[in-house]
Write a protein that holds these residues in place. Structure first.
Motif, PDB file in Angstrom:
ATOM      1  N   ASN A  10      -7.703  15.514  23.126  1.00  0.00           N
ATOM      2  CA  ASN A  10      -9.053  16.017  23.350  1.00  0.00           C
ATOM      3  C   ASN A  10      -9.023  17.510  23.653  1.00  0.00           C
ATOM      4  O   ASN A  10      -8.012  18.052  24.111  1.00  0.00           O
ATOM      5  CB  ASN A  10      -9.716  15.275  24.523  1.00  0.00           C
ATOM      6  N   LEU A  11     -10.167  18.161  23.418  1.00  0.00           N
ATOM      7  CA  LEU A  11     -10.322  19.565  23.770  1.00  0.00           C
ATOM      8  C   LEU A  11     -11.272  19.650  24.965  1.00  0.00           C
ATOM      9  O   LEU A  11     -12.350  19.054  24.955  1.00  0.00           O
ATOM     10  CB  LEU A  11     -10.891  20.361  22.590  1.00  0.00           C
ATOM     11  N   TYR A  12     -10.838  20.376  25.986  1.00  0.00           N
ATOM     12  CA  TYR A  12     -11.581  20.471  27.242  1.00  0.00           C
ATOM     13  C   TYR A  12     -12.250  21.839  27.375  1.00  0.00           C
ATOM     14  O   TYR A  12     -11.716  22.841  26.898  1.00  0.00           O
ATOM     15  CB  TYR A  12     -10.642  20.248  28.424  1.00  0.00           C
ATOM     16  N   VAL A  13     -13.407  21.845  28.025  1.00  0.00           N
ATOM     17  CA  VAL A  13     -14.189  23.068  28.207  1.00  0.00           C
ATOM     18  C   VAL A  13     -14.261  23.398  29.692  1.00  0.00           C
ATOM     19  O   VAL A  13     -14.721  22.595  30.511  1.00  0.00           O
ATOM     20  CB  VAL A  13     -15.616  22.913  27.647  1.00  0.00           C
ATOM     21  N   ASN A  14     -13.819  24.609  30.041  1.00  0.00           N
ATOM     22  CA  ASN A  14     -13.774  25.094  31.424  1.00  0.00           C
ATOM     23  C   ASN A  14     -14.769  26.248  31.559  1.00  0.00           C
ATOM     24  O   ASN A  14     -14.470  27.373  31.216  1.00  0.00           O
ATOM     25  CB  ASN A  14     -12.343  25.563  31.727  1.00  0.00           C
ATOM     26  N   MET A  15     -15.988  25.933  32.053  1.00  0.00           N
ATOM     27  CA  MET A  15     -17.055  26.946  32.077  1.00  0.00           C
ATOM     28  C   MET A  15     -17.374  27.491  33.455  1.00  0.00           C
ATOM     29  O   MET A  15     -18.067  28.497  33.584  1.00  0.00           O
ATOM     30  CB  MET A  15     -18.338  26.361  31.475  1.00  0.00           C
ATOM     31  N   THR A  16     -16.912  26.805  34.515  1.00  0.00           N
ATOM     32  CA  THR A  16     -17.257  27.246  35.864  1.00  0.00           C
ATOM     33  C   THR A  16     -16.200  26.779  36.856  1.00  0.00           C
ATOM     34  O   THR A  16     -15.524  25.776  36.626  1.00  0.00           O
ATOM     35  CB  THR A  16     -18.638  26.707  36.290  1.00  0.00           C
ATOM     36  N   PHE A  71     -11.888  23.545  36.188  1.00  0.00           N
ATOM     37  CA  PHE A  71     -11.684  23.712  37.628  1.00  0.00           C
ATOM     38  C   PHE A  71     -13.018  24.001  38.307  1.00  0.00           C
ATOM     39  O   PHE A  71     -13.217  25.033  38.937  1.00  0.00           O
ATOM     40  CB  PHE A  71     -10.673  24.829  37.882  1.00  0.00           C
ATOM     41  N   GLY A  72     -13.953  23.081  38.140  1.00  0.00           N
ATOM     42  CA  GLY A  72     -15.269  23.183  38.748  1.00  0.00           C
ATOM     43  C   GLY A  72     -16.092  22.007  38.285  1.00  0.00           C
ATOM     44  O   GLY A  72     -15.660  21.229  37.433  1.00  0.00           O
ATOM     45  N   GLU A  73     -17.279  21.875  38.837  1.00  0.00           N
ATOM     46  CA  GLU A  73     -18.194  20.806  38.430  1.00  0.00           C
ATOM     47  C   GLU A  73     -18.990  21.307  37.231  1.00  0.00           C
ATOM     48  O   GLU A  73     -19.793  22.243  37.348  1.00  0.00           O
ATOM     49  CB  GLU A  73     -19.123  20.461  39.600  1.00  0.00           C
ATOM     50  N   PRO A  74     -18.775  20.728  36.041  1.00  0.00           N
ATOM     51  CA  PRO A  74     -19.413  21.277  34.832  1.00  0.00           C
ATOM     52  C   PRO A  74     -20.924  21.336  34.892  1.00  0.00           C
ATOM     53  O   PRO A  74     -21.535  22.232  34.298  1.00  0.00           O
ATOM     54  CB  PRO A  74     -18.923  20.345  33.714  1.00  0.00           C
ATOM     55  N   THR A  75     -21.564  20.407  35.617  1.00  0.00           N
ATOM     56  CA  THR A  75     -23.031  20.418  35.639  1.00  0.00           C
ATOM     57  C   THR A  75     -23.597  21.520  36.530  1.00  0.00           C
ATOM     58  O   THR A  75     -24.807  21.690  36.588  1.00  0.00           O
ATOM     59  CB  THR A  75     -23.597  19.048  36.075  1.00  0.00           C
ATOM     60  N   GLU A  76     -22.739  22.284  37.185  1.00  0.00           N
ATOM     61  CA  GLU A  76     -23.223  23.491  37.877  1.00  0.00           C
ATOM     62  C   GLU A  76     -23.844  24.461  36.866  1.00  0.00           C
ATOM     63  O   GLU A  76     -24.638  25.308  37.229  1.00  0.00           O
ATOM     64  CB  GLU A  76     -22.078  24.182  38.619  1.00  0.00           C
ATOM     65  N   ARG A  77     -23.460  24.304  35.588  1.00  0.00           N
ATOM     66  CA  ARG A  77     -24.042  25.112  34.506  1.00  0.00           C
ATOM     67  C   ARG A  77     -24.629  24.180  33.460  1.00  0.00           C
ATOM     68  O   ARG A  77     -24.330  24.292  32.269  1.00  0.00           O
ATOM     69  CB  ARG A  77     -22.983  26.018  33.884  1.00  0.00           C
ATOM     70  N   LEU A  78     -25.478  23.278  33.889  1.00  0.00           N
ATOM     71  CA  LEU A  78     -25.934  22.201  33.017  1.00  0.00           C
ATOM     72  C   LEU A  78     -26.642  22.702  31.763  1.00  0.00           C
ATOM     73  O   LEU A  78     -26.352  22.252  30.659  1.00  0.00           O
ATOM     74  CB  LEU A  78     -26.835  21.242  33.797  1.00  0.00           C
ATOM     75  N   GLU A  79     -27.566  23.609  31.898  1.00  0.00           N
ATOM     76  CA  GLU A  79     -28.305  24.081  30.717  1.00  0.00           C
ATOM     77  C   GLU A  79     -27.374  24.761  29.720  1.00  0.00           C
ATOM     78  O   GLU A  79     -27.468  24.539  28.511  1.00  0.00           O
ATOM     79  CB  GLU A  79     -29.444  25.008  31.131  1.00  0.00           C
ATOM     80  N   ASP A  80     -26.441  25.590  30.223  1.00  0.00           N
ATOM     81  CA  ASP A  80     -25.478  26.258  29.337  1.00  0.00           C
ATOM     82  C   ASP A  80     -24.536  25.240  28.706  1.00  0.00           C
ATOM     83  O   ASP A  80     -24.201  25.335  27.522  1.00  0.00           O
ATOM     84  CB  ASP A  80     -24.676  27.303  30.113  1.00  0.00           C
ATOM     85  N   LEU A  81     -24.089  24.272  29.495  1.00  0.00           N
ATOM     86  CA  LEU A  81     -23.232  23.205  28.989  1.00  0.00           C
ATOM     87  C   LEU A  81     -23.905  22.492  27.811  1.00  0.00           C
ATOM     88  O   LEU A  81     -23.275  22.261  26.773  1.00  0.00           O
ATOM     89  CB  LEU A  81     -22.933  22.225  30.126  1.00  0.00           C
ATOM     90  N   LEU A  82     -25.164  22.161  27.966  1.00  0.00           N
ATOM     91  CA  LEU A  82     -25.880  21.427  26.927  1.00  0.00           C
ATOM     92  C   LEU A  82     -26.088  22.272  25.667  1.00  0.00           C
ATOM     93  O   LEU A  82     -26.111  21.746  24.556  1.00  0.00           O
ATOM     94  CB  LEU A  82     -27.206  20.904  27.466  1.00  0.00           C
ATOM     95  N   THR A 112     -32.203  14.863  36.600  1.00  0.00           N
ATOM     96  CA  THR A 112     -31.622  15.565  35.453  1.00  0.00           C
ATOM     97  C   THR A 112     -31.258  14.630  34.300  1.00  0.00           C
ATOM     98  O   THR A 112     -30.934  15.098  33.207  1.00  0.00           O
ATOM     99  CB  THR A 112     -30.348  16.330  35.867  1.00  0.00           C
ATOM    100  N   ALA A 113     -31.308  13.324  34.535  1.00  0.00           N
ATOM    101  CA  ALA A 113     -30.819  12.360  33.534  1.00  0.00           C
ATOM    102  C   ALA A 113     -31.383  12.570  32.124  1.00  0.00           C
ATOM    103  O   ALA A 113     -30.626  12.527  31.146  1.00  0.00           O
ATOM    104  CB  ALA A 113     -31.083  10.933  34.012  1.00  0.00           C
ATOM    105  N   PRO A 114     -32.702  12.810  31.959  1.00  0.00           N
ATOM    106  CA  PRO A 114     -33.239  12.964  30.598  1.00  0.00           C
ATOM    107  C   PRO A 114     -32.658  14.149  29.828  1.00  0.00           C
ATOM    108  O   PRO A 114     -32.693  14.168  28.591  1.00  0.00           O
ATOM    109  CB  PRO A 114     -34.746  13.159  30.830  1.00  0.00           C
ATOM    110  N   MET A 115     -32.103  15.130  30.538  1.00  0.00           N
ATOM    111  CA  MET A 115     -31.581  16.328  29.873  1.00  0.00           C
ATOM    112  C   MET A 115     -30.379  16.026  28.975  1.00  0.00           C
ATOM    113  O   MET A 115     -30.088  16.759  28.038  1.00  0.00           O
ATOM    114  CB  MET A 115     -31.198  17.385  30.916  1.00  0.00           C
ATOM    115  N   TYR A 116     -29.685  14.939  29.259  1.00  0.00           N
ATOM    116  CA  TYR A 116     -28.456  14.619  28.529  1.00  0.00           C
ATOM    117  C   TYR A 116     -28.709  13.883  27.215  1.00  0.00           C
ATOM    118  O   TYR A 116     -27.809  13.743  26.398  1.00  0.00           O
ATOM    119  CB  TYR A 116     -27.544  13.745  29.407  1.00  0.00           C
ATOM    120  N   GLU A 117     -29.936  13.438  27.021  1.00  0.00           N
ATOM    121  CA  GLU A 117     -30.244  12.570  25.881  1.00  0.00           C
ATOM    122  C   GLU A 117     -29.958  13.248  24.543  1.00  0.00           C
ATOM    123  O   GLU A 117     -30.347  14.389  24.306  1.00  0.00           O
ATOM    124  CB  GLU A 117     -31.713  12.137  25.922  1.00  0.00           C
TER     125      GLU A 117
END
Length: 199
Positions: A10-16, A71-82, A112-117
């Motif tokens: 897998n490829l992992y994304v480290n954004m925060t 090395f962080g909680e990815p949803t700290e940048r939820l909008e950017d992550l999406l 925030t649940a609907p944001m992931y759809e």
């Protein structure tokens, strides 16, 4: 900065590097990289454009999943992550997974649940323990004792929008009785329970 890195297939994304928890067992307490990735401590948070540009360095056909976990909680940048997930799904048609503590509702003070759809295929949430007091001792969440209930509520809600929702504990860290309690919690929520091996 290490923004994208490989683990297994897998490829992992480290954004925060931000996280509302300071878990006693967190890997970043004892190391600064994963799978010879190089240091996952970021000099600064990369922009969405910088993250997207990194994909050119990798052969995306060889990965099973794109996983948001660094090395962080990815949803700290939820909008950017999406935004990144939307790009990756459109361009590479790759399944998207988020490894999370499940506290995005508390981070953003909303459901925030609907944001992931439509963007996320799997959400893997660290359950850790069936007990909210023990959960707080382990995670040292800045949100306090409400954290465990909020995480479970999020898991139940997000399962309406994301096909695969997994709650996990680590083998040998809790008793078999507690593992059974965790399974019952997951059954009640209608999500998958997984016991993962200690890394």
């Amino acid at each position: 900065m290490v923004i994208l890195y490989e683990v297994h297939e897998n490829l992992y994304v480290n954004m925060t590097n931000k996280c509302p928890c300071s878990c006693t067992f967190c890997l970043r307490q004892t190391k600064d990289e994963m799978n010879h990735s190089g240091s996952l401590w970021l000099e600064r948070e990369p922009s969405v454009e910088e993250v997207i540009a990194q994909f050119d360095k990798f052969d995306m056909k060889k990965y099973h999943e794109l996983v948001f976990c660094g090395f962080g909680e990815p949803t700290e940048r939820l909008e950017d992550l999406l935004k990144v997930a939307d790009f990756a799904k459109e361009k590479f048609n790759i399944p998207i997974r988020i490894n999370t503590n499940g506290l995005s509702d508390l981070i953003y003070e909303k459901d925030t649940a609907p944001m992931y759809e439509g963007l996320v295929d799997t959400i893997s949430i660290s359950l850790n323990t069936p007990n909210k007091e023990e959960y707080l001792k382990l995670t040292r969440s800045k949100f306090g004792i409400q954290s465990h209930d909020a995480m479970l509520r999020f898991a139940g809600n997000v399962s309406k929008y994301v096909p695969n929702v997994i709650l996990s504990t680590v083998s040998t860290t809790i008793t078999e009785q507690e593992e059974q309690e965790c399974k019952e919690i997951c059954d009640k929520l209608g999500v998958t329970y997984r016991i993962r091996t200690f890394e």
